[in-house]
Design an enzyme around this catalytic site. Structure first.
Site, mmCIF file in Angstrom:
data_model
loop_
_atom_site.group_PDB
_atom_site.id
_atom_site.type_symbol
_atom_site.label_atom_id
_atom_site.label_comp_id
_atom_site.label_asym_id
_atom_site.label_seq_id
_atom_site.Cartn_x
_atom_site.Cartn_y
_atom_site.Cartn_z
ATOM 1 N N GLY A 50 1.034 -1.046 0.038
ATOM 2 C CA GLY A 50 0.042 -0.085 0.056
ATOM 3 C C GLY A 50 0.892 1.162 0.101
ATOM 4 O O GLY A 50 1.651 1.085 0.789
ATOM 5 N N ASN B 50 3.509 1.909 2.819
ATOM 6 C CA ASN B 50 5.194 1.971 2.579
ATOM 7 C C ASN B 50 6.003 3.123 2.803
ATOM 8 O O ASN B 50 7.084 3.066 3.260
ATOM 9 C CB ASN B 50 5.220 1.657 0.858
ATOM 10 C CG ASN B 50 4.832 0.353 0.463
ATOM 11 O OD1 ASN B 50 4.354 -0.749 1.050
ATOM 12 N ND2 ASN B 50 4.374 0.049 -0.721
ATOM 13 N N GLU C 141 -4.417 6.500 -3.773
ATOM 14 C CA GLU C 141 -5.065 5.215 -3.234
ATOM 15 C C GLU C 141 -6.298 5.168 -2.145
ATOM 16 O O GLU C 141 -6.979 4.279 -2.039
ATOM 17 C CB GLU C 141 -4.282 4.065 -2.834
ATOM 18 C CG GLU C 141 -3.388 3.727 -3.974
ATOM 19 C CD GLU C 141 -2.149 2.543 -3.601
ATOM 20 O OE1 GLU C 141 -1.882 1.876 -4.466
ATOM 21 O OE2 GLU C 141 -1.770 2.305 -2.319
ATOM 22 N N ASP D 42 7.656 4.874 -3.294
ATOM 23 C CA ASP D 42 7.307 4.878 -2.053
ATOM 24 C C ASP D 42 8.563 5.076 -1.065
ATOM 25 O O ASP D 42 8.361 5.907 -0.066
ATOM 26 C CB ASP D 42 6.409 3.821 -1.461
ATOM 27 C CG ASP D 42 5.234 3.555 -2.453
ATOM 28 O OD1 ASP D 42 4.745 4.755 -2.943
ATOM 29 O OD2 ASP D 42 4.823 2.535 -2.536
HETATM 30 O O1 RIB Z 1 3.715 1.387 -4.837
HETATM 31 C C1 RIB Z 1 3.852 -0.068 -4.487
HETATM 32 C C2 RIB Z 1 2.587 -0.206 -3.897
HETATM 33 O O2 RIB Z 1 1.533 -0.232 -4.940
HETATM 34 C C3 RIB Z 1 2.420 -1.781 -3.598
HETATM 35 O O3 RIB Z 1 3.046 -2.055 -2.383
HETATM 36 C C4 RIB Z 1 0.972 -2.107 -3.604
HETATM 37 O O4 RIB Z 1 0.408 -2.344 -2.480
HETATM 38 C C5 RIB Z 1 0.338 -0.724 -4.444
HETATM 39 O O5 RIB Z 1 -0.380 -0.201 -3.593
#
Ligand code: RIB
Length: 298
Positions: free
Chosen positions: A41, A45, A141, A248
């Site tokens: 996520g 992250n 997200e 991330d």
């Molecule tokens: O940026 C990488 C992430 O994108 C992954 O860890 C996955 O969960 C998606 O959200």
């Protein structure tokens, strides 16, 4: 250095990853080499990366009341992330289905689940109540209305805001106005600006008066200052096995460095070195250096 207090309003997912040298075509079945379940996520992250660097991190998000959500909550405790503003939902936790090919490149489908249930009022409450908050970080997200509300609250109390527009979605003018630092990758830059960041002129014409960092994968990153000056940072040559979560790693470590009082270009160099290291290992959070390893980098 001053203490780095950072709030991340964002997503937490469980990453279900299949590794295969060659990815299947439509209608084709192939045998892969490895399957892993890992913490991911984009929001989580970035939070974990900033915490590994030594930041005081507050995560604002929503987890499913299920095995994935519980495992993520335990991991936040283990990593030392403040979870006071993490709620649970009866909607399943977010998951990401990831395919990684032999060159380390990925394809990802996310099912946002509980991440899409973060409430606007809870995000505002959280931002208003965190002491000594310096930086608020968000991605795409979760629902944009939540990010917008969090950034409004952040700017009202004088915090710096960082938006990683990933995965790409159309951003409101108001949100872009409230964003001090926009950190897209090349693909997201193209979506936002209509063209790839292939020349200095194109980079300079993007978001005049504001700060942008475009991450360029193995090429490092480029900073476009509010006065349209360009500063490039190259990445060390490494062998990539999995690029998942590298962006991330950059955002989390950059936010930490900026909140600690480092100059933007130094913060960017730090972020590039950490992101470059992360691609040499599998997974998202599982690829991030810990505090001991980070100390050897700076
Ligand atoms: O940026 C990488 C992430 O994108 C992954 O860890 C996955 O969960 C998606 O959200």
């Amino acid at each position: 250095m001053r203490p780095a207090v950072i709030a991340i309003v964002g997503s937490a997912m469980m990453d279900l990853t299949a590794y295969a040298d060659v990815l299947p075509e439509p209608g084709q079945t192939l045998a892969g080499q490895l399957f892993t379940t890992g913490f991911g996520g984009k929001g989580a992250n970035q939070a974990v990366m900033a915490a590994h660097c030594g930041a005081q991190v507050h995560f604002i998000g929503k987890l499913g009341d299920d095995v994935f959500g519980k495992a993520i909550a335990d991991n936040f405790v283990k990593v030392g992330i403040n979870s006071q503003f993490v709620e649970t939902s009866s909607t399943p936790n977010g998951v990401a289905h990831i395919w990684v090919d032999g060159a380390g490149e990925n394809r990802i489908i996310i099912i946002p689940g509980a991440n899409h249930e973060i409430e606007v009022n809870k995000a505002i409450e959280a931002i208003n109540s965190i002491q000594d908050l310096a930086i608020v970080v968000a991605q795409c997200e979760i629902k944009q209305e939540v990010t917008l509300a969090a950034f409004k609250a952040a700017k009202a109390r004088g915090c710096t805001t960082i938006l990683n527009p990933a995965p790409y979605q159309a951003l409101s003018v108001e949100l872009l106005e409230l964003t001090d630092w926009l950190i897209p990758n090349e693909t997201e830059f193209r979506e936002l600006h209509g063209t790839l960041p292939s020349s200095d002129e194109i980079l300079r014409s993007f978001r005049p008066g504001k700060s942008t960092i475009v991450t360029l994968g193995s090429e490092g990153a480029v900073y476009v200052s509010p006065t349209a000056e360009l500063h490039r940072v190259s990445a060390p040559k490494v062998t990539a096995v999995d690029t998942t979560g590298a962006g991330d790693a950059f955002v989390g470590s950059f936010a930490y460095a900026l909140a600690s009082g480092k100059a933007p270009i130094d913060a960017m160099k730090f972020g590039v070195s950490i992101a470059s290291l992360s691609v040499t290992r599998k997974g998202a959070q599982s690829s991030y250096p810990d505090q001991t390893e980070i100390a050897t980098l700076s």
